[in-house]
Design a protein around this motif. Structure first.
Motif, PDB file in Angstrom:
ATOM      1  N   ARG A 121      -4.499  -1.234  13.514  1.00  0.00           N
ATOM      2  CA  ARG A 121      -4.762  -1.624  14.895  1.00  0.00           C
ATOM      3  C   ARG A 121      -4.609  -0.453  15.865  1.00  0.00           C
ATOM      4  O   ARG A 121      -4.869  -0.593  17.050  1.00  0.00           O
ATOM      5  CB  ARG A 121      -3.786  -2.737  15.304  1.00  0.00           C
ATOM      6  N   ALA A 172       2.552   5.182   5.694  1.00  0.00           N
ATOM      7  CA  ALA A 172       2.375   3.954   4.912  1.00  0.00           C
ATOM      8  C   ALA A 172       1.876   4.269   3.516  1.00  0.00           C
ATOM      9  O   ALA A 172       2.341   3.689   2.526  1.00  0.00           O
ATOM     10  CB  ALA A 172       1.399   3.023   5.633  1.00  0.00           C
ATOM     11  N   ILE A 182       2.971  -1.551   2.943  1.00  0.00           N
ATOM     12  CA  ILE A 182       1.847  -2.471   3.184  1.00  0.00           C
ATOM     13  C   ILE A 182       1.892  -2.996   4.625  1.00  0.00           C
ATOM     14  O   ILE A 182       0.867  -3.063   5.311  1.00  0.00           O
ATOM     15  CB  ILE A 182       1.884  -3.633   2.173  1.00  0.00           C
ATOM     16  N   TRP A 183       3.088  -3.363   5.067  1.00  0.00           N
ATOM     17  CA  TRP A 183       3.226  -3.848   6.454  1.00  0.00           C
ATOM     18  C   TRP A 183       2.818  -2.772   7.445  1.00  0.00           C
ATOM     19  O   TRP A 183       2.083  -3.026   8.405  1.00  0.00           O
ATOM     20  CB  TRP A 183       4.668  -4.282   6.705  1.00  0.00           C
ATOM     21  N   LEU A 184       3.300  -1.540   7.208  1.00  0.00           N
ATOM     22  CA  LEU A 184       2.981  -0.439   8.120  1.00  0.00           C
ATOM     23  C   LEU A 184       1.489  -0.118   8.091  1.00  0.00           C
ATOM     24  O   LEU A 184       0.891   0.206   9.128  1.00  0.00           O
ATOM     25  CB  LEU A 184       3.797   0.794   7.744  1.00  0.00           C
ATOM     26  N   TRP A 185       0.885  -0.200   6.923  1.00  0.00           N
ATOM     27  CA  TRP A 185      -0.554   0.055   6.800  1.00  0.00           C
ATOM     28  C   TRP A 185      -1.360  -0.939   7.634  1.00  0.00           C
ATOM     29  O   TRP A 185      -2.276  -0.561   8.376  1.00  0.00           O
ATOM     30  CB  TRP A 185      -0.959  -0.029   5.332  1.00  0.00           C
ATOM     31  N   ILE A 186      -1.007  -2.215   7.519  1.00  0.00           N
ATOM     32  CA  ILE A 186      -1.717  -3.246   8.292  1.00  0.00           C
ATOM     33  C   ILE A 186      -1.530  -2.999   9.786  1.00  0.00           C
ATOM     34  O   ILE A 186      -2.478  -3.094  10.568  1.00  0.00           O
ATOM     35  CB  ILE A 186      -1.205  -4.644   7.887  1.00  0.00           C
ATOM     36  N   ALA A 187      -0.289  -2.674  10.184  1.00  0.00           N
ATOM     37  CA  ALA A 187      -0.023  -2.419  11.600  1.00  0.00           C
ATOM     38  C   ALA A 187      -0.785  -1.204  12.097  1.00  0.00           C
ATOM     39  O   ALA A 187      -1.277  -1.178  13.231  1.00  0.00           O
ATOM     40  CB  ALA A 187       1.477  -2.233  11.817  1.00  0.00           C
ATOM     41  N   SER A 188      -0.919  -0.177  11.248  1.00  0.00           N
ATOM     42  CA  SER A 188      -1.587   1.054  11.674  1.00  0.00           C
ATOM     43  C   SER A 188      -3.087   0.867  11.861  1.00  0.00           C
ATOM     44  O   SER A 188      -3.720   1.619  12.606  1.00  0.00           O
ATOM     45  CB  SER A 188      -1.332   2.171  10.657  1.00  0.00           C
ATOM     46  N   SER A 208      -0.320   5.557   9.346  1.00  0.00           N
ATOM     47  CA  SER A 208      -1.034   5.239   8.108  1.00  0.00           C
ATOM     48  C   SER A 208      -0.704   6.224   6.986  1.00  0.00           C
ATOM     49  O   SER A 208      -0.656   5.836   5.810  1.00  0.00           O
ATOM     50  CB  SER A 208      -2.543   5.201   8.359  1.00  0.00           C
ATOM     51  N   ILE A 216       6.569  -2.853   0.022  1.00  0.00           N
ATOM     52  CA  ILE A 216       6.394  -3.929   1.012  1.00  0.00           C
ATOM     53  C   ILE A 216       6.327  -3.344   2.422  1.00  0.00           C
ATOM     54  O   ILE A 216       5.458  -3.709   3.227  1.00  0.00           O
ATOM     55  CB  ILE A 216       7.537  -4.953   0.892  1.00  0.00           C
ATOM     56  N   ALA A 217       7.249  -2.421   2.730  1.00  0.00           N
ATOM     57  CA  ALA A 217       7.251  -1.792   4.054  1.00  0.00           C
ATOM     58  C   ALA A 217       5.973  -0.987   4.265  1.00  0.00           C
ATOM     59  O   ALA A 217       5.411  -0.968   5.369  1.00  0.00           O
ATOM     60  CB  ALA A 217       8.473  -0.891   4.209  1.00  0.00           C
TER      61      ALA A 217
END
Length: 265
Positions: free
Chosen positions: A260, A207, A252-258, A204, A249-250
């Motif tokens: 979890r 991200a 935001i994707w990493l933030w969403i994945a983190s 995070s 973009i990367a």
């Protein structure tokens, strides 16, 4: 209207040898990296529990510095002047001529940290989350070096703080180097240092760096004069903006994945 002070690009003259301001800015960035990293290891125990020691920090800086220099130079040659360097490939090694790309340096650092992680048995994002808050001071120092050198000036402006760069022309321009110093250096550092001051989900912090830097760079580029040999590209955006969009973009994707993932401790 302000006028650029026209600083001597050489900070210290030692006979025929000189130490340039830009070199000093790199030194400040590296020293700040070490000082802040050591403070973090000493005062935030979850980092030492994750395997960080002063020796690990020193080694990470060595790898990172190589990544910055090699990636920054190669990135500049590839992203900004590929036709010239295809015709003069040996000049890629001429670092003293100037020409470095942040986005190339960032890719170089990621590659270096990936190699470092594998050699030390650490996780990639475990390294990047530690390193990310230490980077903005160096970014800010680099932008101050750009300002001292009177390079990477802004677009024409009628703002009260607009500045004439006599080495360019007599047009008042945005001091875009100072905008980048403020947002990429000061604001991004405060944001990342605050966010990483307690354990967070792995990835995070990285991200937030991607989103923060990419967004700040994208916005400030609207005030920065495009490179004369490139101009504006598709949709009226600069090369810097097009290279920053994938970062956002990367991120935001990493933030969403983190979200979890469980906190580091």
């Amino acid at each position: 209207m302000l006028v650029h002070p026209q600083f001597d690009p050489v900070a210290i003259h030692l006979g025929s040898f000189g130490i340039h301001w830009y070199g000093l800015m790199y030194l400040i960035g590296f020293l700040a990296f070490l000082w802040l990293g050591r403070w973090r290891i000493a005062h935030q125990p979850w980092w030492s529990q994750a395997g960080w020691t002063p020796k690990t920090l020193d080694d990470a800086l060595f790898y990172g510095a190589l990544g910055v220099i090699l990636g920054g130079r190669l990135g500049y040659a590839l992203f900004y002047q590929h036709e010239y360097y295809l015709a003069h490939p040996h000049e890629i090694l001429f670092l003293w001529q100037g020409g470095m790309s942040f986005h190339g340096g960032f890719i170089g650092v990621m590659a270096a940290m990936l190699l470092f992680a594998r050699q030390r048995g650490l996780t990639f994002f475990g390294i990047m989350d530690f390193v990310a808050p230490l980077v903005p001071v160096g970014l800010g120092a680099g932008r101050m070096g750009n300002f001292i050198n009177g390079e990477l000036w802004g677009r024409a402006s009628d703002a009260p703080w607009a500045m004439v760069f006599p080495q360019v022309d007599n047009i008042a321009r945005h001091p875009s180097q100072l905008y980048e110093f403020l947002f990429e250096g000061v604001v991004l550092f405060i944001l990342l240092w605050w966010y990483s001051s307690k354990p967070r989900a792995r990835g995070s912090v990285s991200a937030l760096f991607l989103i923060g830097y990419g967004s700040f760079r994208f916005l400030v580029e609207f005030t920065r004069e495009p490179d004369s040999f490139l101009g504006l590209l598709s949709l009226g955006l600069s090369m810097g903006q097009w290279l920053s969009l994938p970062m956002v973009i990367a991120g935001i994707w990493l933030w969403i994945a983190s979200l979890r993932r469980a906190p580091q401790s």
